[in-house]
Scaffold this motif. Structure first.
Motif: not given
Length: 134
Positions: A43-64, A66-72
């Motif tokens: 449950e914890e892993n799925a929550e963290a992963t889906f939260s990351f996917f939610g953030e990834a879906a909002e990324v609109r440019d290359f700089d976003g 680049k900042t998202l990759l280390p978090k992933g």
């Protein structure tokens, strides 16, 4: 004489059933703990992963991105660490459960050995006793 054997058999059967019930309860408790721990980790892993996917879906440019990759990478590392930690905890609990089962088995074996030794000593004493003369 037959009654004595029936009583011994009934007592041994009750003792076996009680022991089997205790071992079954220990095993069931361990399985319940392991399942609960694994489910909580999932449950914890799925929550963290889906939260990351939610953030990834909002990324609109290359700089976003680049900042998202280390978090992933960080989330993936934390997920693996949680899974390994849960596995180690389940393993430790299983070892403790197996030790408790071994202690029960040892106690049963010692009890059976003591009873058999007492019966053998009684039989030997009766056999060596001089026969009563009429």
């Amino acid at each position: 004489m037959n009654y004595q054997y029936n009583e011994q058999f009934a007592a041994a059967t009750r003792q076996f059933a009680d022991t089997a019930a205790r071992i079954g309860q220990l095993t069931l408790d361990n399985a319940q703990k392991a399942f609960g721990l694994q489910l909580a980790t999932l449950e914890e892993n799925a929550e963290a992963t889906f939260s990351f996917f939610g953030e990834a879906a909002e990324v609109r440019d290359f700089d976003g991105f680049k900042t998202l990759l280390p978090k992933g990478v960080q989330i993936a590392r934390e997920n693996v660490e949680r899974a390994i930690s849960a596995g180690q905890e389940v393993f430790g609990a299983t070892v403790k459960t197996n030790e408790a089962i071994a202690q029960i088995a040892k106690a049963q074996l010692e009890s059976a050995t003591a009873k058999a030794q007492a019966a053998a000593e009684t039989a030997t004493a009766q056999a060596t006793k001089p026969a009563k003369r009429r």
